[in-house]
Design an enzyme around this catalytic site. Structure first.
Site, mmCIF file in Angstrom:
data_model
loop_
_atom_site.group_PDB
_atom_site.id
_atom_site.type_symbol
_atom_site.label_atom_id
_atom_site.label_comp_id
_atom_site.label_asym_id
_atom_site.label_seq_id
_atom_site.Cartn_x
_atom_site.Cartn_y
_atom_site.Cartn_z
ATOM 1 N N HIS A 16 -11.168 4.284 74.774
ATOM 2 C CA HIS A 16 -9.772 4.738 74.743
ATOM 3 C C HIS A 16 -9.082 4.453 76.078
ATOM 4 O O HIS A 16 -7.918 4.072 76.119
ATOM 5 C CB HIS A 16 -9.715 6.243 74.445
ATOM 6 C CG HIS A 16 -10.246 6.583 73.076
ATOM 7 N ND1 HIS A 16 -9.435 6.970 72.049
ATOM 8 C CD2 HIS A 16 -11.502 6.564 72.574
ATOM 9 C CE1 HIS A 16 -10.162 7.190 70.959
ATOM 10 N NE2 HIS A 16 -11.427 6.952 71.267
ATOM 11 N N ASP A 116 -2.696 9.338 73.758
ATOM 12 C CA ASP A 116 -3.664 8.962 72.724
ATOM 13 C C ASP A 116 -3.513 9.910 71.532
ATOM 14 O O ASP A 116 -3.290 11.111 71.714
ATOM 15 C CB ASP A 116 -5.079 9.092 73.320
ATOM 16 C CG ASP A 116 -6.149 8.494 72.424
ATOM 17 O OD1 ASP A 116 -6.283 8.947 71.263
ATOM 18 O OD2 ASP A 116 -6.852 7.573 72.866
HETATM 19 C C1 UDX Z 1 -15.154 4.509 71.031
HETATM 20 C C2 UDX Z 1 -15.603 4.622 69.572
HETATM 21 O O1 UDX Z 1 -17.007 4.611 69.496
HETATM 22 C C3 UDX Z 1 -15.007 3.521 68.748
HETATM 23 O O2 UDX Z 1 -15.398 3.674 67.412
HETATM 24 C C4 UDX Z 1 -13.527 3.550 68.823
HETATM 25 O O3 UDX Z 1 -12.982 2.499 68.085
HETATM 26 C C5 UDX Z 1 -13.081 3.500 70.275
HETATM 27 O O4 UDX Z 1 -13.736 4.510 71.022
HETATM 28 P P1 UDX Z 1 -16.819 2.594 72.113
HETATM 29 O O5 UDX Z 1 -17.979 3.108 71.369
HETATM 30 O O6 UDX Z 1 -16.938 2.574 73.547
HETATM 31 O O7 UDX Z 1 -15.455 3.304 71.680
HETATM 32 O O8 UDX Z 1 -16.603 1.097 71.534
HETATM 33 P P2 UDX Z 1 -15.481 0.024 71.697
HETATM 34 O O9 UDX Z 1 -14.203 0.467 71.081
HETATM 35 O O10 UDX Z 1 -16.043 -1.214 71.155
HETATM 36 O O11 UDX Z 1 -15.225 -0.099 73.251
HETATM 37 C C6 UDX Z 1 -16.225 -0.477 74.148
HETATM 38 C C7 UDX Z 1 -15.593 -1.259 75.279
HETATM 39 O O12 UDX Z 1 -16.562 -1.346 76.306
HETATM 40 C C8 UDX Z 1 -15.194 -2.663 74.880
HETATM 41 O O13 UDX Z 1 -13.904 -2.945 75.345
HETATM 42 C C9 UDX Z 1 -16.209 -3.556 75.563
HETATM 43 O O14 UDX Z 1 -15.661 -4.765 76.055
HETATM 44 C C10 UDX Z 1 -16.710 -2.702 76.693
HETATM 45 N N1 UDX Z 1 -18.138 -2.971 76.939
HETATM 46 C C11 UDX Z 1 -19.070 -2.631 76.013
HETATM 47 C C12 UDX Z 1 -18.487 -3.569 78.114
HETATM 48 O O15 UDX Z 1 -17.638 -3.898 78.946
HETATM 49 N N2 UDX Z 1 -19.810 -3.802 78.348
HETATM 50 C C13 UDX Z 1 -20.791 -3.475 77.465
HETATM 51 O O16 UDX Z 1 -21.967 -3.710 77.751
HETATM 52 C C14 UDX Z 1 -20.400 -2.868 76.242
#
Ligand code: UDX
Length: 465
Positions: A16, A116
Site C-alpha cells: 500500500h 487508502d
Molecule cells: C499486500 C497484499 O498482500 C496484496 O494482496 C495487495 O494487493 C496489496 O497489499 P503484498 O503482499 O506486499 O501486498 O504484495 P504486492 O501488492 O505484490 O506488493 C509487493 C511489492 O513489494 C511489489 O511492488 C514488489 O515489487 C515489491 N517486492 C516484492 C520487492 O521489491 N521485492 C521482493 O522481493 C518482493
C-alpha cells in the site's frame, strides 16, 4: 499563493505504501509541484527512513515531507500473516484521533486528503474538518467492485463460502460484469468468514465509508478493466485510473529503495546476467503472507523437479514454523546448481530482466501489475483478500497466466512451471505481450492514465483556487 497541499495516508503495509508514495512523488515532482505530507505509522516511518537515502530523496522531492502517527500495536507485533488484520482495528481506534491532531497542527491547511480505502476513518476526519477527501484503493478495479457487493453476497447466501463443500466452482451471478467469470473460490477470502465476523464487517463498513469520498483513485489502467471501471462510476462520480504507477518516469527508480520497507539484495541481478533469455522463473510471495514449512517444501520440490532455473525471494519471516535444519540436502544441492535465493529482491529490476521467463506469485496487486507491464506470464498462488480475485482475472480475463489457487503440492507446481516456461507458453504469450503494450501506452502522452493524472492534478488545483 502557496502551492496546493495534499496529505497522503497509506495503509501501513508495503503493498500500500509503495503505490501511495509513487503518487506522492508524481504530485510533488512532475505533474503538480504540490506540497505533500506523507503520513506513515511510526513503525513504518522508522523502517522507511532507515533505508532511504534521505539527502538524495529530499533533493529530488523537496516539497515532500514525511510525518508519522502511532498504529496502536506494540513494537514486537509481527504485522504480517493472520495478525495483519489487527492493524484494521488499531488504526481505526488509535490512529484516527492522532491523524486528526496531525491535520489540525499542519502549518498549511490541506487542500485535500488522499487516503487508502482501508484507512477510511480519514473520511470521517476530513468530513469533520471540511477538507475534501479522495479515496485511493490500491487494489484492482475488479476487486474494489466486489467489495461493494459484500452485503448483497450475504443476502444471496453466497457468504460464507465453505471450503471443500464441493460447490466451490459454482459461478457467482449477483455481481454485474463478472457473472461468467467469478466462482465462489475466487471471492476474496474474507467471504469464507461468517457474516457477523468483525473482519468481514470491517470491509463492509469500509466500502460504505469510501463511497462518501469525492472520487476514487486506482492503480490500474482503463484498457485492462474497462467494463468494471464503468460500473464503479455508478458509485463514484470520478474514477481516476492512473496506473501502472511504477512506469511513470518521474518516479524514483525501485533500486533506489525509496518505498521499500525491507533491505533489497541486488546480488541476484548479477546471477540473472549469467542466465539465458527467458529461462528463469522468479518466485515471490510479497510482503505479508506466510507459508508453513510443509508448503515451503512443496514449492521447493516443485521448482527443483521442474528442472528450470529459479530466483526466489524468501523473506526472513515468510515461513511461520521455520526449520532451516530440515531442508533436505537434495534441495540445497539442486538450488546451488540452478537456483538463487535472496531475502528481498529488486522486483521491478528482476521482472524487467531479459533472463526472466515467468513469475510464480501470490498475486498481490502490485506484483500482478508489475508482471503485466513487463510482459512476464504468471503462475498464481493466491492466499488472501484481493489475491484470489487477481489470480482469476490473470487466468480467465487477461489470459496472462495460470491459477493454481487452493492447491499447493509439488506435482502441481512442477507441472505448471513446465506449462508456463515451455509446454503451454504459446497459449498465453500473445495476450501477455498485448497487455504489456497497452500498459505502456496508457502512461504516454495521449494515453488514458496520462490523461487521468493531468485531470487529477487539475481538479486539485481547482479545489485550491
Ligand atoms: C499486500 C497484499 O498482500 C496484496 O494482496 C495487495 O494487493 C496489496 O497489499 P503484498 O503482499 O506486499 O501486498 O504484495 P504486492 O501488492 O505484490 O506488493 C509487493 C511489492 O513489494 C511489489 O511492488 C514488489 O515489487 C515489491 N517486492 C516484492 C520487492 O521489491 N521485492 C521482493 O522481493 C518482493
Amino acid at each position: 499563493m502557496d502551492a496546493p497541499h495534499v496529505v497522503l495516508l497509506p495503509f501501513p503495509a508495503q503493498g500500500h505504501i509503495k503505490p501511495m508514495l509513487m503518487l506522492a512523488q508524481l504530485l510533488c515532482h512532475g505533474a503538480g509541484g504540490f506540497n505533500i505530507t506523507f503520513v506513515n505509522t511510526e513503525h513504518n516511518h522508522r523502517r522507511l527512513l532507515n533505508l532511504i537515502d534521505q539527502t538524495a530523496f529530499s533533493r529530488r522531492f523537496p516539497t515532500l515531507q514525511f510525518m508519522s502517527i502511532p498504529d496502536g500495536l506494540s513494537p514486537e507485533h509481527p504485522r504480517t500473516g493472520p495478525s495483519l488484520v489487527d492493524l484494521f482495528f488499531s488504526t481505526s481506534s488509535v490512529s484516527k484521533p492522532e491523524f486528526r491532531n496531525l491535520i489540525v497542527s499542519l502549518s498549511q491547511e490541506p487542500t485535500c486528503i488522499i487516503a487508502d480505502g482501508i484507512m477510511s476513518f480519514a473520511i470521517d476526519v476530513a468530513d469533520e474538518l471540511g477538507i475534501p477527501v479522495i479515496t485511493f484503493r490500491t487494489y484492482s478495479a475488479t476487486c474494489t467492485w466486489i467489495y461493494f457487493h459484500l452485503q448483497k453476497l450475504i443476502r444471496d447466501g453466497e457468504i460464507p463460502v465453505v471450503e471443500g463443500n464441493g460447490d466451490m466452482d459454482k459461478h457467482i451471478s449477483c455481481i454485474s460484469g463478472l457473472e461468467n467469470i467469478l466462482r465462489r473460490r475466487d471471492l476474496p477470502n474474507i467471504c469464507r468468514l461468517e457474516p457477523d465476523n468483525p473482519i468481514l464487517q470491517f470491509y463492509i463498513t469500509q466500502a460504505s465509508k469510501m463511497a462518501r469520498a469525492s472520487a476514487l483513485i486506482l492503480n490500474t489502467f482503463q484498457e485492462l478493466e474497462t467494463p468494471i471501471i464503468s460500473h464503479l462510476q455508478s458509485i463514484f462520480p470520478t474514477v481516476y485510473t492512473i496506473g501502472p504507477l511504477h512506469l511513470h518516469t518521474l518516479i524514483d527508480s525501485p533500486s533506489k529503495n525509496s518505498s521499500s520497507l525491507i533491505q533489497i539484495d541486488e546480488s541476484c541481478i548479477k546471477w540473472l546476467d549469467s542466465r539465458h533469455p527467458k529461462s528463469v522463473l522468479y518466485v515471490s510471495f510479497g510482503s505479508v503472507i506466510v507459508l508453513s514449512h510443509d508448503q515451503l517444501l512443496e514449492f521447493w520440490y516443485g521448482l527443483v523437479n521442474s528442472g528450470k532455473p529459479f530466483l526466489w525471494a524468501i523473506r526472513p519471516d515468510l515461513v511461520v514454523d521455520n526449520e532451516p535444519n530440515k531442508i533436505p540436502d537434495e534441495l540445497k544441492l539442486a538450488t546451488k546448481e540452478r537456483g538463487c535465493i535472496v531475502s528481498w529482491a529488486p522486483q521491478e529490476d528482476v521482472l524487467s530482466h531479459q533472463a526472466i521467463g515467468g513469475f510464480l506469485t501470490h498475486s498481490g496487486w502490485n506484483s500482478t501489475l508489475e508482471s503485466i507491464t513487463f510482459g512476464v506470464p504468471m503462475i498464481c498462488w493466491p492466499m488472501i483478500v484481493d489475491q484470489l480475485v487477481n489470480s482469476r482475472c490473470v487466468s480467465e480475463i487477461w489470459k496472462v497466466g495460470f491459477d493454481m489457487k487452493d492447491t499447493c503440492d509439488r506435482s502441481t507446481v512442477e507441472k505448471l512451471v513446465r506449462d508456463l516456461m515451455e509446454d503451454k507458453r504459446e497459449e498465453i504469450m500473445e495476450s501477455t505481450v498485448k497487455n504489456a503494450r497497452l500498459a505502456h501506452d496508457s502512461i504516454l502522452e495521449g494515453g488514458s492514465s496520462h490523461g487521468n493524472i493531468k485531470k487529477l492534478v487539475q481538479d486539485i488545483i481547482s479545489i485550491h483556487s
